[in-house]
Design a protein around this motif. Sequence first.
Motif, PDB file in Angstrom:
ATOM      1  N   SER A  98       0.801  -1.226   0.000  1.00 27.60           N
ATOM      2  CA  SER A  98       0.000   0.000   0.000  1.00 27.60           C
ATOM      3  C   SER A  98       0.834   1.276   0.000  1.00 27.60           C
ATOM      4  O   SER A  98       0.304   2.356  -0.233  1.00 27.60           O
ATOM      5  N   HIS A 120       0.499  -1.325  -6.931  1.00 29.56           N
ATOM      6  CA  HIS A 120      -0.460  -1.271  -5.820  1.00 29.56           C
ATOM      7  C   HIS A 120      -1.882  -1.338  -6.369  1.00 29.56           C
ATOM      8  O   HIS A 120      -2.397  -0.343  -6.880  1.00 29.56           O
ATOM      9  N   PRO A 121      -2.507  -2.521  -6.282  1.00 29.57           N
ATOM     10  CA  PRO A 121      -3.929  -2.574  -6.660  1.00 29.57           C
ATOM     11  C   PRO A 121      -4.739  -1.837  -5.589  1.00 29.57           C
ATOM     12  O   PRO A 121      -4.688  -2.219  -4.423  1.00 29.57           O
ATOM     13  N   VAL A 122      -5.441  -0.790  -6.012  1.00 31.12           N
ATOM     14  CA  VAL A 122      -6.232  -0.040  -5.020  1.00 31.12           C
ATOM     15  C   VAL A 122      -7.567  -0.762  -4.895  1.00 31.12           C
ATOM     16  O   VAL A 122      -8.620  -0.293  -5.330  1.00 31.12           O
ATOM     17  N   ALA A 123      -7.474  -1.940  -4.349  1.00 35.38           N
ATOM     18  CA  ALA A 123      -8.622  -2.842  -4.265  1.00 35.38           C
ATOM     19  C   ALA A 123      -8.431  -3.681  -3.032  1.00 35.38           C
ATOM     20  O   ALA A 123      -7.389  -4.319  -2.878  1.00 35.38           O
ATOM     21  N   GLY A 124      -9.393  -3.676  -2.165  1.00 34.45           N
ATOM     22  CA  GLY A 124      -9.241  -4.482  -0.962  1.00 34.45           C
ATOM     23  C   GLY A 124     -10.485  -4.446  -0.112  1.00 34.45           C
ATOM     24  O   GLY A 124     -11.506  -3.873  -0.509  1.00 34.45           O
ATOM     25  N   THR A 125     -10.377  -5.068   1.025  1.00 36.53           N
ATOM     26  CA  THR A 125     -11.471  -5.072   1.992  1.00 36.53           C
ATOM     27  C   THR A 125     -10.827  -5.006   3.374  1.00 36.53           C
ATOM     28  O   THR A 125      -9.607  -4.991   3.496  1.00 36.53           O
ATOM     29  N   GLU A 126     -11.652  -5.025   4.398  1.00 39.90           N
ATOM     30  CA  GLU A 126     -11.129  -5.021   5.765  1.00 39.90           C
ATOM     31  C   GLU A 126     -10.713  -6.427   6.196  1.00 39.90           C
ATOM     32  O   GLU A 126     -10.164  -6.610   7.280  1.00 39.90           O
ATOM     33  N   SER A 186      -6.385   7.132   1.208  1.00 42.04           N
ATOM     34  CA  SER A 186      -6.507   5.827   1.855  1.00 42.04           C
ATOM     35  C   SER A 186      -5.920   5.798   3.269  1.00 42.04           C
ATOM     36  O   SER A 186      -6.573   5.364   4.208  1.00 42.04           O
ATOM     37  N   HIS A 190      -8.038   5.778   6.988  1.00 40.56           N
ATOM     38  CA  HIS A 190      -7.900   4.646   7.926  1.00 40.56           C
ATOM     39  C   HIS A 190      -7.488   5.145   9.314  1.00 40.56           C
ATOM     40  O   HIS A 190      -7.997   4.666  10.327  1.00 40.56           O
ATOM     41  N   ARG A 224     -16.052  -0.667  10.134  1.00 42.00           N
ATOM     42  CA  ARG A 224     -15.583  -1.605   9.098  1.00 42.00           C
ATOM     43  C   ARG A 224     -14.115  -1.318   8.775  1.00 42.00           C
ATOM     44  O   ARG A 224     -13.266  -2.206   8.824  1.00 42.00           O
ATOM     45  N   ILE A 225     -13.831  -0.055   8.504  1.00 42.31           N
ATOM     46  CA  ILE A 225     -12.442   0.304   8.169  1.00 42.31           C
ATOM     47  C   ILE A 225     -11.503  -0.001   9.347  1.00 42.31           C
ATOM     48  O   ILE A 225     -10.395  -0.509   9.169  1.00 42.31           O
TER      49      ILE A 225
HETATM   50  O1  LIG Z   1     -11.671  -1.750   2.500  1.00 46.79           O
HETATM   51  C1  LIG Z   1     -11.431  -0.590   2.122  1.00 46.79           C
HETATM   52  O2  LIG Z   1     -12.308   0.292   2.151  1.00 46.79           O
HETATM   53  C2  LIG Z   1     -10.091  -0.227   1.637  1.00 46.79           C
HETATM   54  O3  LIG Z   1      -9.734   0.919   1.625  1.00 46.79           O
HETATM   55  C3  LIG Z   1      -9.249  -1.348   1.117  1.00 46.79           C
HETATM   56  C4  LIG Z   1      -7.843  -0.978   0.809  1.00 46.79           C
HETATM   57  C5  LIG Z   1      -6.896  -1.047   1.804  1.00 46.79           C
HETATM   58  C6  LIG Z   1      -5.579  -0.764   1.517  1.00 46.79           C
HETATM   59  C7  LIG Z   1      -5.211  -0.411   0.243  1.00 46.79           C
HETATM   60  O4  LIG Z   1      -3.919  -0.151  -0.014  1.00 46.79           O
HETATM   61  C8  LIG Z   1      -6.144  -0.337  -0.762  1.00 46.79           C
HETATM   62  C9  LIG Z   1      -7.465  -0.636  -0.483  1.00 46.79           C
END
Ligand SMILES: O=C(O)C(=O)Cc1ccc(O)cc1
Length: 306
Positions: A98, A120-126, A186, A190, A224-225
Amino acid sequence: MIFQRVAVIGLGLQGGSIGLAVQEFLPGVVTTGYDISADNRARAAERGLVHKVCDTAVDAARDADLVIFCVPPGVMGEAAAAIRDVLPAGCLVSDVGSSKQAIAKALGEALPDHIVIPAHPVAGTENSGPDAGFAHLFRNRWCIVTPPEQTDLLKLSTLVEFWEALGANVEIMTAEHHDLVLAVTSHLPHLIAYTIVGTASDLEDVTQSEVIKYSAGGFRDFTRIAASDPTMWRDVFLSNKDAVLTMLQRFTEDLTALQRAIRVGDGDTLFDHFKRTRAIRRSIIEEGQDDSRPDFGRGDHERGSA
Ligand SMILES: O=C(O)C(=O)Cc1ccc(O)cc1
Ligand SMILES: NC(=O)C1=CN([C@@H]2O[C@H](COP(=O)(O)OP(=O)(O)OC[C@H]3O[C@@H](n4cnc5c(N)ncnc54)[C@H](O)[C@@H]3O)[C@@H](O)[C@H]2O)C=CC1
């Protein structure tokens, strides 16, 4: 064929999703994987996250022509050093971390004889771990690639093609610019989520059960975050320290201005500010980046399940 053999180091949310996505969208490409946790290796094998889960990083990497590090930012260097002696000469090295400047440095120092192109894939979850990954994670999401100066253009275009095959839209920028942009879009959000959830849970006059019972949409979204992986996020803040501190300074100044407006009863300042931020939200939706839509970027898949 883009790459023939892809090695994934770290089989959590990102590594697992890459393994599954390669199997779905690039059939014919052989995937190997390694995770430092024996439990995670066993679960990764059960889920078939990659074709072959190896017991050592060396075994996973020895025949690869692309190795992608999907471990927390703070251990990228040591994960790379572990395969230094076996990595084939032409193998491209990349990652999904990240933050980008610190990781590029760590990978470059650990593997000085290889081409390193961070991403860096700007794709994810918690969610995290080997149960969290899913093949469609990257669909319609940005993947930012940060090639160092004088990067081999053929290798760069092959990496871009790889991410596009997994469904991502690729953007190229410097690691420095990446770190500044992601600090505000991002990393700071967080940090704010971790703060507000901590603040609410530390209150003396409001009970924990009231916080849970009356958590309206806004607070729920923060929880969630704030449930995101502590190791990863500790490493993100420490590895992108300068940009995060710069953005935090700006944020604090803006927060103080709103605080003052509330204290002196300056409704116009509050109204104008909220009007401007609403317009930003609307322009995000117009650009099709609204991930609160149920189908956004996920296909038939739910978000990660861990
Ligand atoms: O879950 C979420 O809302 C995120 O923001 C996920 C996320 C977390 C870290 C990254 O570097 C990119 C995407
Ligand atoms: N979680 C998210 O939404 C996103 C995370 N990223 C980045 O992706 C990277 C991985 O994050 P996640 O997949 O979410 O984390 P995760 O916690 O789901 O997976 C990381 C895996 O790496 C393993 N690991 C740790 N040290 C290792 C080592 N030395 N060698 C091999 N395996 C090791 C862990 O056991 C774990 O299974 C991080 O650098 C993070 O910054 C990027 C985009 C989004």
